[in-house]
Design an enzyme around this catalytic site. Structure first.
Site, mmCIF file in Angstrom:
data_model
loop_
_atom_site.group_PDB
_atom_site.id
_atom_site.type_symbol
_atom_site.label_atom_id
_atom_site.label_comp_id
_atom_site.label_asym_id
_atom_site.label_seq_id
_atom_site.Cartn_x
_atom_site.Cartn_y
_atom_site.Cartn_z
ATOM 1 N N SER A 44 0.866 -1.191 0.000
ATOM 2 C CA SER A 44 0.000 0.000 0.000
ATOM 3 C C SER A 44 0.894 1.230 0.000
ATOM 4 O O SER A 44 1.999 1.202 0.569
ATOM 5 C CB SER A 44 -0.867 0.028 1.256
ATOM 6 O OG SER A 44 -1.523 1.292 1.363
ATOM 7 N N TYR A 92 -1.414 -0.397 10.269
ATOM 8 C CA TYR A 92 -1.539 -0.720 8.845
ATOM 9 C C TYR A 92 -0.289 -0.278 8.077
ATOM 10 O O TYR A 92 0.289 -1.044 7.302
ATOM 11 C CB TYR A 92 -2.785 -0.033 8.289
ATOM 12 C CG TYR A 92 -3.092 -0.376 6.848
ATOM 13 C CD1 TYR A 92 -3.663 -1.596 6.513
ATOM 14 C CD2 TYR A 92 -2.830 0.534 5.820
ATOM 15 C CE1 TYR A 92 -3.958 -1.914 5.187
ATOM 16 C CE2 TYR A 92 -3.125 0.230 4.503
ATOM 17 C CZ TYR A 92 -3.687 -0.990 4.192
ATOM 18 O OH TYR A 92 -3.975 -1.303 2.884
HETATM 19 P P1 NDP Z 1 -11.023 -6.590 0.416
HETATM 20 O O1 NDP Z 1 -11.484 -6.447 1.819
HETATM 21 O O2 NDP Z 1 -12.028 -6.586 -0.678
HETATM 22 O O3 NDP Z 1 -10.130 -7.898 0.245
HETATM 23 C C1 NDP Z 1 -9.322 -8.409 1.261
HETATM 24 C C2 NDP Z 1 -9.177 -9.885 1.010
HETATM 25 O O4 NDP Z 1 -8.301 -10.446 1.986
HETATM 26 C C3 NDP Z 1 -10.490 -10.624 1.106
HETATM 27 O O5 NDP Z 1 -10.578 -11.495 0.009
HETATM 28 C C4 NDP Z 1 -10.390 -11.406 2.399
HETATM 29 O O6 NDP Z 1 -11.123 -12.620 2.261
HETATM 30 C C5 NDP Z 1 -8.881 -11.653 2.450
HETATM 31 N N1 NDP Z 1 -8.380 -11.912 3.788
HETATM 32 C C6 NDP Z 1 -8.339 -11.076 4.857
HETATM 33 N N2 NDP Z 1 -7.824 -11.689 5.919
HETATM 34 C C7 NDP Z 1 -7.511 -12.947 5.513
HETATM 35 C C8 NDP Z 1 -6.973 -14.080 6.164
HETATM 36 N N3 NDP Z 1 -6.621 -14.028 7.462
HETATM 37 N N4 NDP Z 1 -6.802 -15.215 5.451
HETATM 38 C C9 NDP Z 1 -7.159 -15.279 4.156
HETATM 39 N N5 NDP Z 1 -7.662 -14.234 3.477
HETATM 40 C C10 NDP Z 1 -7.865 -13.096 4.162
HETATM 41 O O7 NDP Z 1 -9.977 -5.413 0.225
HETATM 42 P P2 NDP Z 1 -8.979 -5.024 -0.968
HETATM 43 O O8 NDP Z 1 -9.247 -5.796 -2.186
HETATM 44 O O9 NDP Z 1 -9.001 -3.555 -1.011
HETATM 45 O O10 NDP Z 1 -7.589 -5.444 -0.324
HETATM 46 C C11 NDP Z 1 -6.631 -6.249 -1.004
HETATM 47 C C12 NDP Z 1 -5.253 -5.775 -0.611
HETATM 48 O O11 NDP Z 1 -5.045 -4.474 -1.151
HETATM 49 C C13 NDP Z 1 -5.048 -5.674 0.905
HETATM 50 O O12 NDP Z 1 -3.781 -6.185 1.237
HETATM 51 C C14 NDP Z 1 -5.114 -4.177 1.143
HETATM 52 O O13 NDP Z 1 -4.379 -3.792 2.287
HETATM 53 C C15 NDP Z 1 -4.497 -3.651 -0.138
HETATM 54 N N6 NDP Z 1 -4.800 -2.248 -0.434
HETATM 55 C C16 NDP Z 1 -6.090 -1.836 -0.662
HETATM 56 C C17 NDP Z 1 -6.346 -0.509 -0.937
HETATM 57 C C18 NDP Z 1 -7.733 -0.002 -1.201
HETATM 58 O O14 NDP Z 1 -7.938 1.226 -1.263
HETATM 59 N N7 NDP Z 1 -8.723 -0.858 -1.398
HETATM 60 C C19 NDP Z 1 -5.269 0.492 -1.002
HETATM 61 C C20 NDP Z 1 -3.956 -0.058 -0.764
HETATM 62 C C21 NDP Z 1 -3.748 -1.383 -0.493
HETATM 63 P P3 NDP Z 1 -11.890 -13.341 3.494
HETATM 64 O O15 NDP Z 1 -12.585 -12.260 4.248
HETATM 65 O O16 NDP Z 1 -12.804 -14.307 2.817
HETATM 66 O O17 NDP Z 1 -10.823 -14.030 4.274
#
Ligand code: NDP
Length: 276
Positions: free
Chosen positions: A145, A158
């Site tokens: 990020s 974070y």
């Molecule tokens: P989402 O919340 O849509 O996706 C997060 C994903 O992570 C989900 O599929 C969730 O699935 C999975 N996840 C979380 N914890 C676990 C775990 N313990 N084990 C397995 N899977 C897990 O958010 P984003 O798509 O936005 O996030 C994706 C990445 O992008 C993250 O790392 C986030 O920090 C990063 N990011 C996002 C930004 C944004 O503005 N959206 C900006 C910068 C970075 P489930 O709940 O089914 O486990």
């Protein structure tokens, strides 16, 4: 005499196998869909089995329900993918959680959960996958990020987790580059996903702003003046995962519409602020 094309052609290389961790929604789901569309065999992982299976069925990936904060589950996950698909060419460490708060606001549990999901899981995934990636001369991509590159208030855990994940990934590049593995980090800015929608509700709710208005507000000074869509971040991930980035190793690629390029000292000169 007709030549037998089959016997004289080299056997086609097998489709690459990619594992996308954290693919039940958002960026991970977009990466999975685009990886399948590119011809790869794709394994997706997440904790919410019903949601994950829908994503997998929708794009033609295989679902593996696993919690990446659990070392044993990550080891089983990687072993199952290799057993089912025969190889592993790419890993996308995308799972992430966002617990907002500064040092005086965060609980121990907030800190531990954030570090374990956003940083320790990258270590678990890398350790389990590296023997296979060395065999395939594969690629490891972490979704970091811009919060891990630039400091701001209210994001201590974070930001620290994302900075750590990018550096951990860079160490993989240095250590395993000589054995043919590449490792890189994509650092998105605001991207329309479940996670960011929730942030927009927390930010905009008290101000009476809807989600769209909140996205507009937080991207006021982003040179592209909008958040990313998940597929735009997935494009960057897919590029780093595949052969077209064959000499890119150890980099952090921002996909942020120019956010981190802006000079804070020049922000007061921005015409949109001066209109206020
Ligand atoms: P989402 O919340 O849509 O996706 C997060 C994903 O992570 C989900 O599929 C969730 O699935 C999975 N996840 C979380 N914890 C676990 C775990 N313990 N084990 C397995 N899977 C897990 O958010 P984003 O798509 O936005 O996030 C994706 C990445 O992008 C993250 O790392 C986030 O920090 C990063 N990011 C996002 C930004 C944004 O503005 N959206 C900006 C910068 C970075 P489930 O709940 O089914 O486990």
């Amino acid at each position: 005499m007709q030549r037998s094309v089959t016997s004289s052609s080299p056997s086609p290389s097998p489709a690459p196998v990619h594992l996308v961790a954290g693919a039940s929604s958002g960026i991970g789901a977009a990466v999975a869909a685009q990886a399948v569309a590119s011809g790869a065999r794709v394994a997706v992982c997440g904790r919410r089995g019903d949601v994950l299976r829908k994503v997998a069925e929708g794009c033609g990936a295989t679902a593996y329900v696993a919690d990446v904060t659990d070392r044993a589950q990550v080891e089983e996950l990687v072993a199952a993918v290799v057993r089912d698909h025969g190889r592993l060419d790419g890993v996308v460490a995308n799972a992430g959680v966002m617990r907002p708060g500064g040092v005086l606001d965060l609980t121990d549990e907030d800190w531990d959960a954030t570090l374990r999901t956003n940083l320790t899981s990258v270590f678990f995934l890398a350790r389990a996958a590296l023997p296979h990636l060395i065999n395939s001369k594969g690629s490891f991509v972490t979704v970091g990020s811009i919060a891990g590159l630039r400091a701001s208030g209210g994001m201590s855990a974070y930001a620290a987790s994302k900075a750590g994940a990018a550096m951990l990934t860079a160490t993989l590049a240095a250590e395993f580059g000589p054995r043919g593995v590449r490792a890189n980090t994509v650092c998105p800015g605001w991207t329309r996903t479940e996670m960011a929608d929730e942030e927009m509700r927390e930010f905009g709710g008290p101000l009476g702003l809807g989600v769209d208005e909140s996205y507009a507000e937080v991207t006021t000074l982003v040179p592209q003046r909008r958040p990313a869509e998940p597929h735009e971040i997935a494009d960057a991930v897919l590029w780093l995962l595949g052969p077209h980035s064959s000499y890119v190793n150890g980099t952090t690629l921002t996909a942020d519409g120019g956010t981190t390029m802006v000079d804070p000292g020049a922000v007061p000169f921005d015409f949109r602020l001066s209109e206020r």
